[in-house]
Design a protein around this motif. Structure first.
Motif, PDB file in Angstrom:
ATOM      1  N   LEU A   5      27.454  19.019  36.491  1.00 20.77           N
ATOM      2  CA  LEU A   5      26.613  19.579  36.260  1.00 20.77           C
ATOM      3  C   LEU A   5      25.542  19.889  35.628  1.00 20.77           C
ATOM      4  CD1 LEU A   5      29.405  22.273  34.911  1.00 20.77           C
ATOM      5  CD2 LEU A   5      27.940  22.690  36.190  1.00 20.77           C
ATOM      6  N   THR A  12      26.340  37.308  29.851  1.00 20.86           N
ATOM      7  CA  THR A  12      26.463  35.862  29.406  1.00 20.86           C
ATOM      8  C   THR A  12      26.531  35.497  27.926  1.00 20.86           C
ATOM      9  OG1 THR A  12      24.073  35.065  30.979  1.00 20.86           O
ATOM     10  CG2 THR A  12      24.167  34.099  29.261  1.00 20.86           C
ATOM     11  N   VAL A  68      23.051  25.209  32.226  1.00 22.12           N
ATOM     12  CA  VAL A  68      24.234  25.290  32.398  1.00 22.12           C
ATOM     13  C   VAL A  68      24.898  27.301  31.592  1.00 22.12           C
ATOM     14  CG1 VAL A  68      27.315  25.581  32.020  1.00 22.12           C
ATOM     15  CG2 VAL A  68      25.676  23.230  32.301  1.00 22.12           C
ATOM     16  N   LYS A  69      25.341  27.806  32.557  1.00 23.36           N
ATOM     17  CA  LYS A  69      25.311  29.131  32.007  1.00 23.36           C
ATOM     18  C   LYS A  69      26.468  29.689  32.041  1.00 23.36           C
ATOM     19  CE  LYS A  69      24.091  32.871  34.531  1.00 23.36           C
ATOM     20  NZ  LYS A  69      23.418  33.702  35.462  1.00 23.36           N
ATOM     21  N   ASP A 106      15.520  30.670  37.898  1.00 17.32           N
ATOM     22  CA  ASP A 106      16.443  31.693  37.847  1.00 17.32           C
ATOM     23  C   ASP A 106      16.623  33.132  37.529  1.00 17.32           C
ATOM     24  OD1 ASP A 106      17.775  30.401  39.809  1.00 17.32           O
ATOM     25  OD2 ASP A 106      19.160  29.884  38.846  1.00 17.32           O
ATOM     26  N   ARG A 159      33.584  32.043  32.984  1.00 13.94           N
ATOM     27  CA  ARG A 159      32.560  31.774  34.329  1.00 13.94           C
ATOM     28  C   ARG A 159      31.562  30.221  33.846  1.00 13.94           C
ATOM     29  NH1 ARG A 159      35.536  34.206  38.718  1.00 13.94           N
ATOM     30  NH2 ARG A 159      36.296  35.588  38.223  1.00 13.94           N
ATOM     31  N   TYR A 160      31.643  30.020  34.701  1.00 14.58           N
ATOM     32  CA  TYR A 160      30.492  28.801  33.831  1.00 14.58           C
ATOM     33  C   TYR A 160      29.835  27.745  35.161  1.00 14.58           C
ATOM     34  CZ  TYR A 160      33.959  25.100  34.783  1.00 14.58           C
ATOM     35  OH  TYR A 160      35.346  24.317  34.646  1.00 14.58           O
ATOM     36  N   GLU A 161      28.789  28.362  35.252  1.00 13.30           N
ATOM     37  CA  GLU A 161      28.262  27.455  37.254  1.00 13.30           C
ATOM     38  C   GLU A 161      26.774  27.210  35.481  1.00 13.30           C
ATOM     39  OE1 GLU A 161      27.193  30.641  39.155  1.00 13.30           O
ATOM     40  OE2 GLU A 161      26.248  31.522  37.151  1.00 13.30           O
ATOM     41  N   ARG A 162      26.171  26.501  36.900  1.00 16.27           N
ATOM     42  CA  ARG A 162      24.398  25.496  37.065  1.00 16.27           C
ATOM     43  C   ARG A 162      23.230  26.666  37.168  1.00 16.27           C
ATOM     44  NH1 ARG A 162      22.015  21.290  35.191  1.00 16.27           N
ATOM     45  NH2 ARG A 162      19.637  20.913  35.791  1.00 16.27           N
ATOM     46  N   TYR A 163      22.044  26.514  35.943  1.00 18.75           N
ATOM     47  CA  TYR A 163      21.141  27.314  36.534  1.00 18.75           C
ATOM     48  C   TYR A 163      20.318  27.033  36.646  1.00 18.75           C
ATOM     49  CZ  TYR A 163      20.430  27.154  31.441  1.00 18.75           C
ATOM     50  OH  TYR A 163      19.287  27.246  30.691  1.00 18.75           O
ATOM     51  N   ARG A 208      24.555  29.987  27.410  1.00 21.71           N
ATOM     52  CA  ARG A 208      23.424  29.144  28.084  1.00 21.71           C
ATOM     53  C   ARG A 208      22.834  27.978  27.137  1.00 21.71           C
ATOM     54  NH1 ARG A 208      20.082  32.915  28.726  1.00 21.71           N
ATOM     55  NH2 ARG A 208      18.359  32.832  27.844  1.00 21.71           N
TER      56      ARG A 208
END
Length: 627
Positions: free
Chosen positions: A261, A80, A353-354, A308, A300-304, A83
């Protein structure tokens, strides 16, 4: 005198170099403070910024400091790096919490949605952030640390700790929509982007005046009667951002916003992640260069979500799940986590977003980058302010798409270089502009128009081929006598040999007429494309780019030259294809002169793709013509 001039030149050169180095040092020192403030802000709201992340303002790069002196080290894939909690993600939810200005925007913008130039959501967020930037000198803004990381156009603004954000963000007009008319014409005349930028400039000015007028009217209707109406109106007007502030912030929202996002699927701005530059391709080298500096690595990025399980900084996954902290000892103007939770007690925002490392990173100084998508240079320049010299995908398709008006009052056609699956459809559409009969013959080619925004669609080739296969199937039925019963019922007189010969003669005449229509369309298309290339050659940057006395250009000039040359190459691609098809057809058509043109500077790959395109066209439409 000569020696004196040389000495003066050397002294001036040395002074200039020293000043540039001082400017770089000052900018980097300033950038360190801006970066540090943003990191503290994110951390104080329950976020995380990896301790090895750094930002170099002079190079405008986010990179990793993994040197022993920084207590850094190799970073594993999946670690990570950022965040960013929902509290720090500007979005429609941020606007909704702003009672003074933000909430008043929703009704106004919604009532004008059909007349807006931009997306309504982008309009609301851009106005909100422009207002936040505007009021920083009067009162602290929660988003101040983020706004300080953004580029500004011309008006400087000071953060509360005295940092001049315009110095830290290269106070220049990077985007074409921010250039004056003379600069715009000098740099972009002849390109497909030129008219589009003029439309953007006019569109945003009209949009701004429309919204401001409606907002002022709303404020007047909602205010209580007073004898000082003029004074109150002036005060209300000062709350509204200027057109320049709105234009600048809109350019940032449309270029830096991330779709879906945010909490509840809204678009968001993502601090620090939006500082990463664009790179295409997965085979990115992150090993050290010869000078010891690092290469490039993807992220890479995505919603957390809060529930989680989060890994700690080393990516081991052994750390405790991290949640946002409720800061009660810091004023809510600097910590919004408490407000978010209290305003959304029924579920509310509960994540963010992570950003993680896309691969293992060993080399110190490795630059972090991400892909903005397969975008054309006209989009990259218009939206982000830069171009890519070799904007080609591994399959040989060029991402550059030229939107060209081939004929007055005809809709523009999008042209793209690459394999025939990318070029056949655009070639047919270009010919349709000059041949209405072709439009009737290949009506199924429009089946792919639903995906018009996808620059990489197959252009109708597959639909065209499928249509041909269906026609062949029907012809087979006819040959088997499938319609003989109908002929006996409705056409009792059988055809004799004379009638069959007449039918063949008519068919032959129709084919000949169709070929002549195609030849005339090819000639008109060729002429129109030639005129487009001539317009590009008239551009002042192209005329002066070969001048040996001109030893330098600005970065903006350099990017514009890349765009112009790329568009000329794409137009020449189709011009060459038209010439080759015309040459093949004219050999079997007496009295038709071949198209003759000047030199074509084509790459081997482009020539291969042109040959494939010409072969596909002749095979489908003229199977009897030798390829």
């Amino acid at each position: 005198n000569t020696s004196s001039k040389m000495m003066t030149s050397i002294m001036l050169s040395g002074t200039k170099q020293a000043n540039e180095e001082d400017d770089d040092d000052s900018a980097n020192s300033c950038a360190c403070r801006v970066w540090s403030n943003a990191v503290k802000w994110i951390n104080s709201n329950g976020g995380l910024v990896h301790s090895s992340l750094r930002y170099n303002e002079s190079q405008r790069q986010v990179y990793l400091d993994t040197s022993p002196s920084s207590c850094g080290g190799a970073i594993d894939a999946g670690t990570t790096l950022l965040r960013i909690p929902d509290a720090c993600l500007p979005s429609l939810h941020s606007v909704e919490r702003d009672e003074e200005f933000g909430q008043s925007l929703f009704g106004v913008v919604h009532s004008l949605e059909a007349s807006l130039y931009h997306d309504a959501q982008d309009v609301v967020v851009a106005l909100f952030l422009a207002r936040q930037q505007q009021q920083q000198q009067q009162s602290p803004s929660f988003y101040e640390p983020y706004i300080a990381t953004l580029p500004v156009s011309s008006n400087t603004s000071l953060t509360n700790d005295g940092v001049n954000s315009s110095v830290c963000n290269n106070n220049i007009k990077l985007l074409p929509r921010q250039w004056d008319s003379e600069t715009l014409k000098r740099r972009l005349y002849g390109t497909s982007l030129y008219k589009r930028i003029i439309n953007e400039q006019n569109g945003i000015k009209c949009e701004y005046e429309l919204i401001k007028t409606a907002w002022m009217r709303q404020q007047k209707e909602q205010s209580s009667p007073t004898t000082k109406d003029d004074q109150k109106q002036t005060s209300q007007s000062s709350l509204f951002p200027t057109c320049e502030q709105y234009d600048n912030m809109m350019s940032l929202v449309t270029s830096r916003g991330f779709d879906g996002l945010g909490y509840d699927g809204v678009d968001v701005m993502i601090p620090l992640l939006d500082l990463l530059n664009h790179v295409r391709g997965q085979g990115v080298d992150n090993t050290a260069n010869g000078d010891g500096s690092g290469g490039v690595a993807h992220v890479r990025y995505e919603r957390y979500h809060e529930e989680d399980n989060e890994t700690d900084e080393d990516g081991s996954g052994d750390g405790e799940p991290t949640t946002k902290r409720i800061k009660t000892d810091i004023d809510d103007s600097t910590t919004a986590t408490k407000n978010i939770r209290s305003n959304n007690s029924g579920g509310g925002e509960s994540g963010g977003v992570k950003v993680t490392a896309g691969q293992s990173i060993v080399a110190n100084g490795t630059k972090l980058q991400m892909s903005y998508g397969a975008k054309s240079n006209s989009t990259l320049l218009g939206r982000y302010g830069f171009c890519i010299a070799d904007n080609v995908e591994p399959d040989g398709s060029c991402n550059d798409v030229v939107e060209i008006e081939l004929k007055e009052e005809a809709p523009p056609v999008k042209l793209q270089r690459g394999p025939k699956s990318y070029t056949y459809g655009p070639f047919i559409k270009a010919l349709k502009v000059f041949n209405k009969h072709l439009q009737d013959e290949s009506v199924n080619d429009d089946a792919n128009d639903r995906g018009e925004e996808d620059d990489n669609d197959d252009g109708g080739l597959q639909a065209f081929l499928d249509d041909c296969e269906e026609d062949d199937y029907e012809d087979d039925d006819d040959e088997e006598g499938g319609d003989d019963l109908d002929d006996m019922m409705y056409n009792p007189t059988s055809f004799g040999d004379d009638e069959q010969l007449l039918d063949k003669a008519l068919l032959s005449s129709t084919k000949a007429e169709g070929k002549m229509n195609d030849l005339r369309a090819l000639e008109s298309l060729h002429s129109s494309l030639k005129q487009a290339i001539d317009r590009c050659k008239e551009n002042s940057l192209i005329r002066s780019s070969g001048d040996k006395e001109r030893s330098y250009t600005t970065a903006e000039d350099h990017y514009c030259i890349i765009l112009i040359k790329s568009e000329m190459q794409t137009i020449s691609f189709y011009k060459r294809a038209a010439e080759m098809v015309h040459s093949k057809l004219s050999k079997s058509s007496p009295g038709v002169a071949s198209l003759v043109d000047g030199k074509f500077e084509m790459t081997a790959m482009d020539l291969e793709h042109i040959n494939d395109l010409v072969g596909a066209f002749l095979t489908i439409r003229y199977p009897g013509v030798s390829i």
